[in-house]
Design an enzyme around this catalytic site. Structure first.
Site, PDB file in Angstrom:
ATOM      1  N   ASP A   7       4.586  -6.625  -1.240  1.00  0.00           N
ATOM      2  CA  ASP A   7       4.808  -7.946  -1.816  1.00  0.00           C
ATOM      3  C   ASP A   7       6.174  -7.871  -2.511  1.00  0.00           C
ATOM      4  O   ASP A   7       6.721  -6.776  -2.691  1.00  0.00           O
ATOM      5  CB  ASP A   7       3.696  -8.235  -2.833  1.00  0.00           C
ATOM      6  CG  ASP A   7       3.931  -9.506  -3.622  1.00  0.00           C
ATOM      7  OD1 ASP A   7       4.303 -10.534  -3.024  1.00  0.00           O
ATOM      8  OD2 ASP A   7       3.750  -9.462  -4.854  1.00  0.00           O
ATOM      9  N   ASP A   9       7.520 -10.580  -5.352  1.00  0.00           N
ATOM     10  CA  ASP A   9       7.484 -11.077  -6.732  1.00  0.00           C
ATOM     11  C   ASP A   9       6.408 -10.354  -7.532  1.00  0.00           C
ATOM     12  O   ASP A   9       5.234 -10.384  -7.185  1.00  0.00           O
ATOM     13  CB  ASP A   9       7.207 -12.586  -6.749  1.00  0.00           C
ATOM     14  CG  ASP A   9       8.366 -13.378  -6.178  1.00  0.00           C
ATOM     15  OD1 ASP A   9       9.434 -13.393  -6.821  1.00  0.00           O
ATOM     16  OD2 ASP A   9       8.205 -13.986  -5.107  1.00  0.00           O
ATOM     17  N   ASP A 164       0.198  -7.267  -6.083  1.00  0.00           N
ATOM     18  CA  ASP A 164      -0.084  -7.343  -7.512  1.00  0.00           C
ATOM     19  C   ASP A 164      -0.807  -8.635  -7.898  1.00  0.00           C
ATOM     20  O   ASP A 164      -1.017  -8.891  -9.070  1.00  0.00           O
ATOM     21  CB  ASP A 164       1.209  -7.218  -8.325  1.00  0.00           C
ATOM     22  CG  ASP A 164       2.117  -8.415  -8.155  1.00  0.00           C
ATOM     23  OD1 ASP A 164       2.208  -8.944  -7.032  1.00  0.00           O
ATOM     24  OD2 ASP A 164       2.735  -8.833  -9.142  1.00  0.00           O
TER      25      ASP A 164
END
Length: 178
Positions: A7, A9, A164
């Site tokens: 991922d 961001d 996250d």
């Protein structure tokens, strides 16, 4: 395993806190509180409505363009001050030594992801970068993870997704990734 799918961001670069702080500051300037609980459902999704939705419910004469420009400038300044998250470079080094592919799968636009990867000297470390600009549906749907695996020419079940956010984990699992 054949690849690591990152991922962007929050995982590679903490862009999430600057996004929240800049939005909360704009809400506060209009006398409205934006709590972290209210903001969290937006994290890791590509199908959110405008970030000013709740603010519009409280401020009837909101100048959306002015508010958005102010917020975007503050978010960019805060994000540009962020270092890479700890361990990102080391993990990319391990992947390279072990012959694992690496890709980015993000719900953000390609211009955002590429700009920051380039700024931190990481853009060439990834064999593929796939974002909401490359797929019909972004996270929590699996499309961006599937596109990243396809770009690396690997079976999604042979990839480890690094995420996250809850929405990102939902997407990665739906893609069949570990």
């Amino acid at each position: 395993m054949d690849a690591l799918i990152f991922d962007f961001d929050g995982l590679i670069l903490d862009t999430e806190w600057p996004a929240y702080v800049s939005a909360a500051d704009e809400y506060a300037a209009h006398g409205v509180e934006l709590t972290l609980d209210q903001w969290q459902h937006r994290i890791g999704r590509g199908d959110n409505g405008p970030w000013t939705e709740l603010l519009s419910e409280h401020v009837t004469d909101l100048d959306h363009d002015a508010v958005d420009q102010r917020r975007r400038a503050r978010k960019n300044r805060l994000t540009d001050a962020q270092p890479l998250q700890p361990g990102v470079v080391e993990l990319l080094d391990v992947a390279a030594r072990r012959g694992l592919g690496a890709a980015v799968a993000s719900s953000s636009p390609i211009s955002w992801v590429s700009r920051h990867l380039d700024r931190h000297g990481l853009i060439d470390r990834f064999g593929a970068i796939r974002t909401r600009d490359h797929v019909e549906r972004a996270k929590p749907w699996p499309d961006v993870f599937l596109a990243a695996a396809e770009a690396l020419d690997i079976d999604p079940e042979r990839a480890i997704a690094l995420e996250d956010s809850v929405n990102g984990v939902i997407a990665a699992k739906a893609a069949g990734m570990f």
